[in-house]
Design a protein around this motif. Structure first.
Motif: not given
Ligand code: FES
Length: 89
Positions: A58-64
């Motif tokens: 999931i490293s390409g998905n950014y979650c703030r």
């Protein structure tokens, strides 16, 4: 092309969606469709992925919002449900 609406309607990611709710793995929901589709693919291709491998996937998905810990926890729950269904089938 599969969209989040398409896979949601088929029910194929139901366990993952329920685990996200159970572990509070979504807050604002901005990243959630991408996370769910990415993780559904990962669970198909690498059902025994470790926590580190899940994080890498999931490293390409950014979650703030979540800090990712709850997302990885949710995947672990969904994997357990998947294994339990496989064992009873
Ligand atoms: Fe807000 Fe991931 S839940 S960006």
């Amino acid at each position: 092309i599969w969209t989040i609406e398409g896979v949601s309607e088929t029910g194929e990611i139901k366990d993952l969606q329920e685990a996200f709710v159970e572990r509070n793995a979504l807050q604002c929901g901005f990243c959630t469709p991408g996370m769910l589709l990415t993780l559904a693919e990962m669970m198909d291709r690498f059902p025994d992925a470790s926590r580190d491998e899940i994080r890498e996937y999931i490293s390409g998905n950014y979650c703030r919002c979540t800090g990712y810990q709850a997302v990885v926890d949710a995947v672990e729950i969904a994997k357990e449900k998947s294994r339990a269904k496989g064992a009873s089938a």
